[in-house]
Scaffold this motif. Structure first.
Motif, short mmCIF file in Angstrom:
data_model
loop_
_atom_site.label_atom_id
_atom_site.label_comp_id
_atom_site.label_asym_id
_atom_site.label_seq_id
_atom_site.Cartn_x
_atom_site.Cartn_y
_atom_site.Cartn_z
N PHE A 81 0.83 -1.20 0.00
CA PHE A 81 0.00 0.00 0.00
C PHE A 81 0.86 1.25 0.00
CE2 PHE A 81 -2.91 -3.25 1.47
CZ PHE A 81 -4.00 -3.00 0.65
N THR A 82 2.01 1.18 0.66
CA THR A 82 2.94 2.31 0.61
C THR A 82 3.39 2.52 -0.83
OG1 THR A 82 3.67 1.50 2.75
CG2 THR A 82 4.93 3.27 1.77
N SER A 83 3.61 1.42 -1.54
CA SER A 83 4.02 1.53 -2.94
C SER A 83 2.90 2.12 -3.79
CB SER A 83 4.38 0.16 -3.49
OG SER A 83 5.51 -0.35 -2.83
N TYR A 84 1.64 1.74 -3.49
CA TYR A 84 0.53 2.32 -4.25
C TYR A 84 0.48 3.83 -4.03
CZ TYR A 84 -1.05 -2.58 -4.30
OH TYR A 84 -1.11 -3.94 -4.44
N ALA A 85 0.75 4.25 -2.78
CA ALA A 85 0.79 5.68 -2.50
C ALA A 85 1.90 6.34 -3.31
CB ALA A 85 1.03 5.90 -1.00
N GLN A 86 3.04 5.67 -3.37
CA GLN A 86 4.16 6.21 -4.13
C GLN A 86 3.79 6.39 -5.61
OE1 GLN A 86 7.74 3.90 -3.71
NE2 GLN A 86 8.77 5.03 -5.34
N ALA A 87 3.12 5.36 -6.16
CA ALA A 87 2.75 5.43 -7.57
C ALA A 87 1.78 6.58 -7.81
CB ALA A 87 2.13 4.11 -8.01
N THR A 88 0.90 6.84 -6.83
CA THR A 88 -0.05 7.94 -6.96
C THR A 88 0.67 9.28 -6.91
OG1 THR A 88 -1.56 6.52 -5.71
CG2 THR A 88 -2.24 8.80 -6.05
N LEU A 89 1.72 9.36 -6.08
CA LEU A 89 2.41 10.63 -5.88
C LEU A 89 3.46 10.92 -6.94
CD1 LEU A 89 2.95 10.31 -2.04
CD2 LEU A 89 1.49 11.99 -3.18
N ASP A 90 4.08 9.86 -7.48
CA ASP A 90 5.22 10.05 -8.37
C ASP A 90 4.99 11.09 -9.48
OD1 ASP A 90 7.24 8.73 -7.19
OD2 ASP A 90 7.01 6.85 -8.28
N PRO A 91 3.83 11.03 -10.20
CA PRO A 91 3.65 12.03 -11.27
C PRO A 91 3.71 13.46 -10.73
CG PRO A 91 1.88 10.39 -11.29
CD PRO A 91 2.72 10.10 -10.11
N TRP A 92 3.25 13.66 -9.50
CA TRP A 92 3.25 15.00 -8.92
C TRP A 92 4.63 15.40 -8.45
CZ3 TRP A 92 -0.72 18.02 -9.81
CH2 TRP A 92 -1.93 17.42 -10.16
N LEU A 93 5.41 14.43 -7.97
CA LEU A 93 6.75 14.76 -7.47
C LEU A 93 7.72 15.02 -8.62
CD1 LEU A 93 7.06 12.18 -4.56
CD2 LEU A 93 6.65 14.64 -4.42
N GLN A 94 7.39 14.45 -9.80
CA GLN A 94 8.30 14.64 -10.92
C GLN A 94 8.07 15.97 -11.63
OE1 GLN A 94 7.51 10.95 -12.82
NE2 GLN A 94 8.82 9.85 -11.38
N ARG A 95 7.05 16.70 -11.23
CA ARG A 95 6.82 18.01 -11.84
C ARG A 95 7.88 19.00 -11.38
NH1 ARG A 95 0.47 19.14 -12.54
NH2 ARG A 95 0.02 17.16 -13.53
N GLY A 96 7.92 20.14 -12.08
CA GLY A 96 8.94 21.15 -11.78
C GLY A 96 8.86 21.65 -10.36
#
Lengths: 387, 377
Positions: A81-96
């Protein structure tokens, strides 16, 4: 690539033993194969998950979804579930220019896989953008405390006074101070806080009672500790961390049967399976050997896929179940480089003593002198060993 | 305020950390000894599948075999869409489409797994397979694929992750096994293959004696015996090295069944020659002729590995060297004992005839079993 293949070759021979048995075709449709953890909670997140899939630009939904996954991950202790959270956040963290809230949740993901330095880095970025982000300060304080950087941790807690309120700030500071030469005083102030008739969420009450229980253990007040941990479990039943703390309290008093009764049915959680294995081994029950073997298989599997977040439990397993003091010391030493919570101190000291390693013993002793760490359960054992 | 407190406490406690292992899948790709079809077995955790495509149809928090079985086809399609296999040789990689065969269930350390069996139809046989793996990476960035490529008893493995989802793995090449392992393989092959050892013994046992006046008499000098041994061993070595090379390069080919039966036949003839000596002085000639057959047997080991080019040369030299070392070790142990006991009654009247008779019986049994293609351990 070559590194991966090399690692692959190293683990290759072990792969064959990964499965317990030959694959089978079950005979009945009604045969239960697997229990789904937190099925209800996961289902409640389903609309949010669909919303995020349909609208990838909806930050607020993404944050709520990630938060939901993190909560389930904590309750079930399942890192998926921590990984699912990571997958949800990754697109937002990769932004400028990521939002501070996304950074804080990203830091939490890293923290739970023990990547503390990277986590602190994200928190630093979040706080630079939003210095009043209470979550960022609390998470930062927790990591610094785990790393044994108490002065910095206290600094982070102090920021909670103006961002999150007195109760949380005080709990935070008491937690740090209790490891840093002011155990008794911290216990008393936290106890007072818990006795004030403030409306308090179950989560906060559970957290404070859990902390009090852990401090009482180190003060040598086992009966008080039991009361606190029972109160904590009442506030947040099923909490893996509290259950393992309570089981440790029972194990410390050789109340092995009670420990098994407390944890029965919790085999899927490694930290709880460890306590079952210790109790079962001490009682020389046949189940003890089964629990121990199952746990060892999981440690091996985790090692194969490069997961090193089990070092604390693995060292304790080697020491208390397998009786392999030398290897336990080796693992405890590696764990010591990563985290220094009371449980880490305990397993390092016990492994050093069991394998009669004066160097390691001296290293912990120096650290204890330097930080003012107190744990009477350790010094009692030392006194027992000396006499 | 309430919400933030709840969230804060949650976050602060997350440091308890992982109490489970991360998500892994186990992918085994096997190349059979012959043919271009690969066998693929893929074990995927049911908990992963529940999150990826939903397995618990009636939402009762358990996954039953019935629920899994009914979803077999979408499950296979989902899995197959996240795996591409291509056979790679000297030319560019060529795709091997997956065909779903069977759904089973297995247990791994952290719970039950769906076991998907596929076949992959490759256009050609190749030295390696490239694996493009993308299962679950979109929803679980920490998922890993533990891939194991097997052929001819060798296995190569890789751990695939989100930022490294591609690997090319060889089907048992010499590159990663190394020269040393082939030497070892050769030594073990001759020690464990009793047929080779027994054949050698039927030729060596008479080396310390001479057949005269219708019975075996002790030889007078060690030198005579040693010359005999050297002749036999050299002839055997030359012969099997020759056919091992020819066989491995594919220039000479006989079906395994015939080669193995013929090897058993050489053991029988060797044993009979002790009981009823036909060839007495020129046993080296027998060693040479029959050694040719044994070499073809050795070759089958290397052919199974499917090597080519430099790998093959390395394997050939290493394996042959290993066979010689193993054979020499046997000679060095046996000859002194045989020479020391050659005058005894037991050696000439018991060990030679009865031993030979027993070997002959065993050889007849082997011939029967091998000719009828019954597997003998």
């Amino acid at each position: 690539m070559p590194r991966l293949i090399f690692r692959g070759i190293v683990v290759g021979s072990m792969l064959a033993t990964a499965a317990f048995a030959e694959p089978v075709v079950p005979t009945h449709d009604s045969m239960i194969l697997e229990r789904v953890p937190a099925a209800q909670e996961t289902r409640q997140l389903q609309p949010l998950r669909e919303q995020v899939a349909r609208h990838p630009d909806d930050l607020s939904s993404a944050l709520r979804l990630a938060e939901g996954y993190l909560r389930i991950g904590r309750e079930t202790a399942d890192p998926r579930f921590t990984s699912y959270a990571q997958a949800t956040l990754d697109p937002w963290l990769q932004r400028g220019n990521p939002s501070p809230d996304a950074l804080v949740l990203g830091a939490t993901v890293l923290q739970s896989s023990h990547r503390f330095e990277e986590s602190l880095q994200l928190l630093g970025r979040a706080l630079a953008a939003d210095p009043r982000n209470a979550q960022a300060w609390l998470t930062k304080a927790t990591i610094l405390q785990v790393q044994g950087k108490f002065a910095d941790a206290r600094g982070a807690c102090a920021n909670l006074l103006r961002t999150a309120g007195q109760a949380i700030a005080m709990s935070c500071i008491a937690g740090v101070n209790s490891l840093n030469g002011r155990l008794e005083q911290s216990y008393r102030s936290l106890f007072q806080l818990s006795a004030t008739p403030n409306a308090m969420s179950d989560e906060l009450r559970g957290w404070i009672q859990g902390q009090l229980g852990e401090m009482a253990v180190r003060l040598g007040d086992l009966r008080g500790a039991e009361n606190h941990l029972q109160a904590a479990l009442q506030a947040t039943p099923g909490d893996v961390y509290l259950k393992s703390a309570y089981a440790d309290l029972l194990l410390a008093q050789d109340r092995n049967r009670e420990a098994i009764a407390l944890l029965a049915g919790n085999e899927p959680q490694d930290v709880l399976l460890l306590r079952l294995a210790i109790a079962g081994t001490r009682l020389k029950q046949p189940a003890g050997a089964l629990w121990a073997d199952a746990l060892e298989a999981r440690f091996n599997a985790a090692q194969r896929s490069g997961d090193t977040s089990h070092l604390r439990e693995y060292a304790r397993f080697l020491l208390d179940v397998r009786g392999d003091a030398a290897k336990a010391l080796e693992i405890a030493k590696r764990n010591w480089q990563v985290q220094r919570e009371p449980a880490d101190v305990g397993v390092y000291v016990n492994a050093a003593r069991a394998s009669k390693s004066p160097d390691a013993d001296a290293e912990v002793a120096a650290w204890i002198r330097e930080t003012g760490f107190e744990d009477r359960s350790l010094s009692q054992k030392q006194a027992k060993a000396a006499s | 305020m309430m919400r933030i407190v709840l969230c804060l406490v949650l976050l602060a406690w997350s440091v308890v950390g992982n109490a489970h292992k991360q998500s892994d899948s186990y992918l085994a790709i096997t190349q059979p000894v012959e043919g271009t079809t690969l066998d693929v077995q893929w074990d995927i955790a049911l908990r992963d599948l529940e999150h990826a495509i939903g397995m618990d149809a009636n939402a009762d928090a358990v996954i039953t075999w019935g629920e899994l079985r009914q979803r077999a086809d979408p499950l296979a399609a989902y899995a197959a869409s996240h795996l591409q296999l291509a056979i790679a040789g000297e030319r560019e990689p060529r795709k091997c489409p997956l065909h779903f065969k069977q759904l089973l269930v297995d247990e791994h350390v952290d719970g039950k797994y769906a076991v998907l069996r596929f076949t992959a139809d490759c256009p050609v046989r190749g030295a390696s397979v490239s694996v493009h793996y993308s299962l679950l990476f979109d929803i679980d960035p920490n998922h890993r694929g533990l891939v194991d490529v097997r052929s001819a008893g060798k296995s190569h493995a890789a751990v695939l992750a989100k930022d490294a989802g591609v690997a090319t793995l060889a089907f048992g090449s010499a590159g990663s096994h190394g020269f040393g392992s082939f030497v070892t393989e050769g030594i073990w092959h001759i020690w464990q293959g009793y047929d080779h050892v027994l054949f050698l013994l039927t030729l060596l046992l008479p080396a310390v004696v001479l057949y005269r006046d219708n019975q075996w008499q002790p030889r007078e000098s060690l030198r005579e015996s040693l010359i005999d041994v050297v002749k036999v061993v050299t002839a055997f070595t030359l012969a099997h090295s020759l056919t091992l090379t020819l066989g491995t390069l594919g220039w000479v080919y006989l079906p395994t069944r015939i080669v193995e039966s013929a090897i058993a036949m050489t053991v029988l003839l060797g044993a009979l020659n002790i009981l009823f000596p036909v060839v007495r002085e020129r046993r080296w000639l027998v060693a040479f002729c029959f050694g040719l057959v044994h070499g073809l047997g050795f070759a089958s080991v290397l052919v199974d590995l499917g090597l080519a080019g430099w790998d093959l040369a390395l394997a050939l030299v290493g394996f042959n060297g290993g066979v010689e070392i193993g054979q020499l070790a046997i000679v060095l142990v046996m000859i002194p004992m045989m020479y020391a006991s050659r005058r005894t009654h037991a050696y000439r009247r018991f060990l030679l005839p009865i031993g030979a008779a027993m070997v002959a019986c065993l050889a007849v049994y082997w011939i029967f079993m091998r000719w009828n293609d019954v597997l003998v351990a």
